[in-house]
Design an enzyme around this catalytic site. Sequence first.
Site, PDB file in Angstrom:
ATOM      1  N   LYS A  61      40.702   6.085   0.880  1.00 47.01           N
ATOM      2  CA  LYS A  61      40.570   7.055   0.140  1.00 47.01           C
ATOM      3  C   LYS A  61      39.225   8.108   0.122  1.00 47.01           C
ATOM      4  O   LYS A  61      39.479   9.338   0.547  1.00 47.01           O
ATOM      5  CB  LYS A  61      40.542   6.881  -1.499  1.00 47.01           C
ATOM      6  CG  LYS A  61      42.063   6.334  -1.845  1.00 47.01           C
ATOM      7  CD  LYS A  61      41.921   5.548  -3.171  1.00 47.01           C
ATOM      8  CE  LYS A  61      43.529   4.852  -3.397  1.00 47.01           C
ATOM      9  NZ  LYS A  61      43.403   3.954  -4.382  1.00 47.01           N
ATOM     10  N   GLN A  66      40.335   2.273  -9.716  1.00 45.27           N
ATOM     11  CA  GLN A  66      40.970   1.459  -8.787  1.00 45.27           C
ATOM     12  C   GLN A  66      41.524   0.221  -9.562  1.00 45.27           C
ATOM     13  O   GLN A  66      40.575  -0.349 -10.021  1.00 45.27           O
ATOM     14  CB  GLN A  66      40.104   0.927  -7.518  1.00 45.27           C
ATOM     15  CG  GLN A  66      41.080   0.050  -6.601  1.00 45.27           C
ATOM     16  CD  GLN A  66      42.378   0.755  -5.684  1.00 45.27           C
ATOM     17  OE1 GLN A  66      41.963   1.966  -5.615  1.00 45.27           O
ATOM     18  NE2 GLN A  66      42.976   0.174  -5.440  1.00 45.27           N
ATOM     19  N   ASP A 103      46.174   9.746 -10.865  1.00 46.99           N
ATOM     20  CA  ASP A 103      47.080   8.691 -10.661  1.00 46.99           C
ATOM     21  C   ASP A 103      48.388   8.706 -11.357  1.00 46.99           C
ATOM     22  O   ASP A 103      49.357   8.138 -11.090  1.00 46.99           O
ATOM     23  CB  ASP A 103      46.402   7.310 -11.193  1.00 46.99           C
ATOM     24  CG  ASP A 103      45.917   6.424 -10.007  1.00 46.99           C
ATOM     25  OD1 ASP A 103      46.509   6.216  -8.945  1.00 46.99           O
ATOM     26  OD2 ASP A 103      44.806   5.726 -10.485  1.00 46.99           O
TER      27      ASP A 103
HETATM   28  N1  GUN Z   1      45.820  -0.330  -7.198  1.00 46.24           N
HETATM   29  C1  GUN Z   1      47.045  -0.448  -6.336  1.00 46.24           C
HETATM   30  N2  GUN Z   1      47.649   0.900  -6.180  1.00 46.24           N
HETATM   31  C2  GUN Z   1      46.938   1.713  -6.882  1.00 46.24           C
HETATM   32  C3  GUN Z   1      47.123   2.930  -7.525  1.00 46.24           C
HETATM   33  O1  GUN Z   1      48.148   3.819  -6.942  1.00 46.24           O
HETATM   34  N3  GUN Z   1      46.197   3.477  -8.174  1.00 46.24           N
HETATM   35  C4  GUN Z   1      45.050   2.687  -8.833  1.00 46.24           C
HETATM   36  N4  GUN Z   1      44.445   3.458  -9.483  1.00 46.24           N
HETATM   37  N5  GUN Z   1      44.818   1.605  -8.542  1.00 46.24           N
HETATM   38  C5  GUN Z   1      46.039   1.066  -7.637  1.00 46.24           C
END
Ligand code: GUN
Length: 298
Positions: A54, A98, A121
């Site tokens: 990311k 995350q 998100d």
């Molecule tokens: N963990 C796995 N997929 C995601 C996601 O799309 N967003 C976040 N914040 N954590 C994750």
Amino acid sequence: MSATIIDGKAFAAGLRGKLAEAVGQLKAEHGLTPGLAVVLVGENPASQVYVRSKGKQTVEVGMNSFEHKMPMTTSQNELLAKVDELNHDPSVHGILVQLPVPDQIDDHAIINAINPAKDVDGFHVINAGRLMTGGKGDDAPMVPCTPLGCLMLLEDHLGNLSGLNAVVVGRSNIVGKPMGQLLLSRSCTVTTAHSRTKDLPEVCRGADILVAAVGRPEMIKGDWIKPGATVIDVGINRVESENAKGRLVGDVATAEAMQVAGAITPVPGGVGPMTIACLLANTVTAACRQAGVEAPRL
Ligand code: GUN
């Protein structure tokens, strides 16, 4: 006959190209550099890989990336204080914590402490509610990244989805539930199926669009698929192979499915790359809304 492969990797690269152009324009015309803050608590190896990707892709499209690593022992109050700090930082337009977070932390409390305008998100209850109620303009939701990426691939491949039978297998807050809402917003007839669904193969056989998001390696077999259907495989499962690192497979038995489906996303290279590209798109959208600038059409 063999299904068309829906190339999410190429689509995501195209989307990132458009985002880089849009970010360049925002900087030149408005002095606005979108910023994404990612918070990682603990040392989950898969999460570390995602967070690194990311950060790298955020910088590649010209945006600011802020990484906040916190120890495994972080308390809920310490994480809430970090979220509060980021909520008040004007250079941060998007915040992502995350998941999963360590057990001592209530993930719902953290998600709902994020300013909904910075919730890239799309997991905050306000954004989930706005998605469900079809909010527009100032009331438009931030849409969760993985389902948004699936929708983009579907619309690119099929055009108008109106009237199609869509079956989503999986009911998570991250993928299954928002995917169902998005397909409904495009006038599909939506069934949300899950592990308790009676005669799941038969339900799947009714799908013109089948979205698999269950997290079980190759669970969906070729004879569960309607001939000509479009299959979107959200699963990323590591299974044992001769290779020490194992092999990635989806939730769909791809080789069998290819003989029946009209089109299918591969694993890897299908939905996966779309998730981060959509996160970047959401960050640009969030930055524009916060700055009162018209968001680019992507
Ligand atoms: N963990 C796995 N997929 C995601 C996601 O799309 N967003 C976040 N914040 N954590 C994750």
